[in-house]
Design a protein around this motif. Sequence first.
Motif, mmCIF file in Angstrom:
data_model
loop_
_atom_site.group_PDB
_atom_site.id
_atom_site.type_symbol
_atom_site.label_atom_id
_atom_site.label_comp_id
_atom_site.label_asym_id
_atom_site.label_seq_id
_atom_site.Cartn_x
_atom_site.Cartn_y
_atom_site.Cartn_z
ATOM 1 N N ALA A 151 0.846 -1.191 0.000
ATOM 2 C CA ALA A 151 0.000 0.000 0.000
ATOM 3 C C ALA A 151 0.882 1.242 0.000
ATOM 4 C CB ALA A 151 -0.906 0.019 1.225
ATOM 5 N N HIS A 152 0.524 2.196 -0.888
ATOM 6 C CA HIS A 152 1.275 3.454 -0.981
ATOM 7 C C HIS A 152 0.315 4.605 -1.215
ATOM 8 C CE1 HIS A 152 4.744 0.777 -1.635
ATOM 9 N NE2 HIS A 152 5.442 1.792 -1.196
ATOM 10 N N HIS A 153 0.871 5.788 -1.145
ATOM 11 C CA HIS A 153 0.141 7.041 -1.330
ATOM 12 C C HIS A 153 -0.424 7.134 -2.748
ATOM 13 C CE1 HIS A 153 3.732 8.391 -3.564
ATOM 14 N NE2 HIS A 153 4.354 7.693 -2.654
ATOM 15 N N HIS A 167 -0.060 9.233 -5.022
ATOM 16 C CA HIS A 167 0.778 9.811 -6.085
ATOM 17 C C HIS A 167 1.704 8.782 -6.735
ATOM 18 C CE1 HIS A 167 -0.589 13.678 -4.604
ATOM 19 N NE2 HIS A 167 -0.172 13.349 -3.393
ATOM 20 N N LYS A 168 1.814 7.604 -6.165
ATOM 21 C CA LYS A 168 2.784 6.638 -6.681
ATOM 22 C C LYS A 168 2.393 6.199 -8.079
ATOM 23 C CE LYS A 168 5.366 2.484 -5.464
ATOM 24 N NZ LYS A 168 6.652 3.169 -5.810
ATOM 25 N N VAL A 169 3.356 6.155 -9.005
ATOM 26 C CA VAL A 169 3.049 5.926 -10.419
ATOM 27 C C VAL A 169 3.452 4.539 -10.910
ATOM 28 C CG1 VAL A 169 3.205 8.379 -11.007
ATOM 29 C CG2 VAL A 169 5.255 6.935 -11.196
ATOM 30 N N SER A 175 5.113 -2.198 -6.157
ATOM 31 C CA SER A 175 6.238 -1.394 -5.668
ATOM 32 C C SER A 175 7.558 -2.146 -5.837
ATOM 33 C CB SER A 175 6.014 -1.069 -4.184
ATOM 34 O OG SER A 175 6.115 -2.253 -3.409
ATOM 35 N N GLY A 176 8.635 -1.377 -5.879
ATOM 36 C CA GLY A 176 9.960 -1.996 -5.922
ATOM 37 C C GLY A 176 10.193 -2.876 -4.704
ATOM 38 N N THR A 177 9.677 -2.456 -3.572
ATOM 39 C CA THR A 177 9.817 -3.250 -2.347
ATOM 40 C C THR A 177 9.074 -4.572 -2.477
ATOM 41 O OG1 THR A 177 9.878 -1.196 -1.062
ATOM 42 C CG2 THR A 177 9.457 -3.242 0.156
ATOM 43 N N ALA A 178 7.846 -4.511 -3.021
ATOM 44 C CA ALA A 178 7.072 -5.747 -3.195
ATOM 45 C C ALA A 178 7.827 -6.719 -4.100
ATOM 46 C CB ALA A 178 5.703 -5.423 -3.786
#
Length: 265
Positions: free
Chosen positions: A152-154, A156-158, A162-165
Motif C-alpha cells: 500500500a502506498h500514497h 501519487h505513486k506511479v 512497488s519496488g519493495t514488493a
Amino acid sequence: MKIAVTGVSGRMGRMLVDAVSETEDATLHGAIERSGHDWVGRDLGEILPAGSGVTVTDDPAKGIAGADAVIDFTAPDATVALAKSAAEAGVAHVIGTTGFDDSHIAQLDACADRIAIVRAGNMSLGVNLLTQLVRQVAASLGVEYDIEVVEAHHRHKVDAPSGTALMLGEAAAEGRGISLSGMADRARDGITGPREAGHIGFHAIRGGDIIGAHDVIFAGPGETITISHAATDRQLFAKGALRAALWTVGKAPGHYDMLDVLGLR
Ligand SMILES: NC(=O)C1=CN([C@@H]2O[C@H](COP(=O)(O)OP(=O)(O)OC[C@H]3O[C@@H](n4cnc5c(N)ncnc54)[C@H](O)[C@@H]3O)[C@@H](O)[C@H]2O)C=CC1
Ligand SMILES: O=C(O)C1=N[C@H](C(=O)O)C[C@H](O)C1
C-alpha cells in the motif's frame, strides 16, 4: 563527501537535502531537476534552507561535476540517463528509483562496469532484513503455502507493484529455488480459475498519504503466516540512501544493493 541530489524538488529529493545537511561527513554539492522545472536556475536555499549556495541545474553532467556521489530518486528513464553521465564522470550513483524494465537494468549494468552503483527498491534496514527472513521462511515452507505480497502506498505513486514488493517476491522465489518471472500473478480479474500452485501474487493498494506498507502472506493448510513492514517517515529511506553513498567510497565499479551496504549478504 560531496553529494549531488537529483529530483531535488520531489518527495524524496527534499528529504535528501535535509538528510545531507544533517550528516557530518556529507555536503550538498549539486542539485538537479528536470528541464523546464521552475526551480532550475535558482539558489536551492531560496526554497529549501539546507540547500543554500547550490544552484539547481537541469544539466546532469553539470549537476554531478566534482561530486563524489549522486543520489537519485526520480524515474527510470531519468535514472538511466544520469547513470551514463555518472559513468562518464566517475561519480558513484545511488539509485532509489523503482519501476525499471529489463532494458533499463541492462543499461545500468553497463554503467556499473565503470562506477559503483547501489540500487535498491527500498533503502530501509527493516525491509532489507525482511527480505532475508522471507527467503528463509519460503525455503522452509512447501508450495502448499501460497505466497501473496500486498503493498500500500500514497495516491501519487506511479508504478506498481512497488519496488519493495518485487524485492520481497524475488526473495520468496529465491527461497523456493524458482525464478519469479512466469510465476508472478500481478493482477487478477474476471474468471481466473483456481490459483496456480507455486505462484506468487502481488496486490497494490493506492490511496491517501500512505508512506509504504508491505505484507508477505504465507497462506497454508490450517495456518497463515504474515510478515509485515510499515514505513512511517520518508527520512528512513533518505538516511539509507546517504549510508549507501558513504559506503561507495573506495568501492570498485559494480552493481550493488543495500544488502551489500548493510553487510547482510
Ligand atoms: N528505494 C527507496 O527506498 C525509495 C524509492 N522511492 C522511489 O523513488 C522515486 C521517486 O519517488 P518520489 O520522490 O515519491 O517521487 P516524486 O515524483 O515526488 O519525485 C520525483 C522527482 O524527480 C524529478 N525528475 C523527473 N525526471 C527528472 C529528470 N530527468 N531529471 C531530474 N529530475 C527529474 C521530478 O521532477 C520530481 O521532482 C519513485 O520511483 C519511488 O518508487 C521512493 C521512496 C523510497
Ligand atoms: O513510491 C514510494 O513512495 C515508495 N517507493 C518504493 C517502492 O516502490 O517500493 C519504496 C517505498 O515503499 C516508498
